[in-house]
Scaffold this active site. Structure first.
Site, short mmCIF file in Angstrom:
data_model
loop_
_atom_site.label_atom_id
_atom_site.label_comp_id
_atom_site.label_asym_id
_atom_site.label_seq_id
_atom_site.Cartn_x
_atom_site.Cartn_y
_atom_site.Cartn_z
CG ASP A 60 64.90 -41.02 14.23
OD1 ASP A 60 63.89 -40.75 13.55
OD2 ASP A 60 66.03 -41.25 13.72
CE LYS A 94 68.93 -43.62 14.20
NZ LYS A 94 68.53 -42.24 14.60
CE LYS A 140 68.31 -42.43 10.77
NZ LYS A 140 67.60 -41.27 11.38
#
Length: 309
Positions: free
Chosen positions: A146, A209, A245
């Site tokens: 991430d 995300k 996400k």
């Protein structure tokens, strides 16, 4: 794909329409009883179970990994009759320092370890260090990374710089899946969110995300709607599916249901899968398990942190 600046600059967002659509989503889909339980089980399978605190320890990470393997109590699984699901969360997300601990704790389960990287959460460490951090996490066994982007590239409209940065991170990830954190609460406008989403997908993001969870405003349905429609537009034009996400502030089962409904309506059933949708969460699982217990027994357990007088 190559950076298409004409496509990026053509992004327009109707703020009032986005807000109106987001406001109707929780009201359009109301699931009860056994259907709600089924949706909540689906939500569990899409959770990146996360611990990103300054006081993290190896033992806390090991406990988190145990919960990832058995996210719902055995008696509830039996009462629901879903033993065959072999229910697990989608991933466990930790700082680089605990990647090896998590990999060891999850060995043989098939649950991937995700590492936050690139100077998380601000993303302002020297560029070479951010790239090296990705490589160290992959070498330690992280199957997902991430990464955070430089917000200044978005705020200044420096789309070529953003593209080059994310592309370099993509190359450093190698075979690991890359989730690109936009930190939407810092991006000022929904148009910036839409444009940044496109640029990151063009540069090879497997997921986009919403947040690090450390911003003052994290995952919201209007932001999610803009990102979902960017994903839909990208898929329609390129044939490539990119995941979404939401992360930060999603702690209640009801909120998880709202997000799943939005994904179902905006992107379709294909995206209701951990391969294309994740929740970044630390406390959401506890509330979902509480709601499943209520479905099974008709009551909630006493919360001993707040005893009745």
């Amino acid at each position: 794909m190559a950076l298409d600046l004409d496509w990026v600059r053509d992004v327009r967002i109707n703020l009032s329409a986005v807000e109106a659509r987001a406001a109707t989503l929780p009201k359009r889909r109301s699931v009860k009883k056994v259907w709600q339980a089924a949706w909540l089980l689906k939500a569990i399978s899409c959770i990146d179970l996360t611990t990103l605190s300054g006081d993290d320890t190896a033992e806390r990470v090991r406990r988190l990994c145990h919960k990832a393997k058995t996210p719902v109590r055995a008696d509830l699984i039996e009462a629901l009759g879903v033993q065959s699901l072999d229910l697990q969360v989608a991933a466990v997300c930790v700082y680089h320092a605990y990647v090896e601990t998590a990999v060891e704790a999850l060995a043989g389960t098939g649950i991937p370890v995700a590492a936050v990287s690139t100077g998380f959460p601000a993303g302002l460490s020297p560029f070479a260090e951010r790239v090296a951090e990705i490589r160290r996490s992959v070498a330690a066994g992280a199957q997902e990374i991430d990464i955070v982007v430089t917000r200044a590239h978005v705020l200044g409209g420096h789309w070529d710089a953003l593209y080059d940065e994310v592309l370099a991170f993509r190359e450093a990830c190698g075979e690991a899946h890359m989730k690109t954190i936009l930190a939407t609460g810092d991006l000022s406008t929904l148009r910036n969110v839409g444009r940044a989403s496109l640029v990151c997908m063009m540069a090879g993001a497997d997921f986009i995300k919403t947040s690090t969870g450390k911003e003052s405003v994290n995952a919201t349905l209007p932001v999610g709607l803009v990102m979902a429609r960017s994903i839909r537009d990208y898929h329609e034009r390129t044939g490539m599916r990119v995941g979404l996400k939401p992360a930060g502030g999603i702690s209640k089962a009801k909120a998880a249901l709202d997000w799943l409904a939005m994904i179902r309506e905006e992107l379709g059933r294909e995206w209701l899968d951990p391969g294309l949708f994740r929740f970044g969460a630390s406390s959401l699982l506890g509330d979902i398990e509480r709601q499943l217990e209520h479905h099974v027994s008709g009551r909630y357990s006493v919360d001993y942190r707040h005893p009745v007088a």
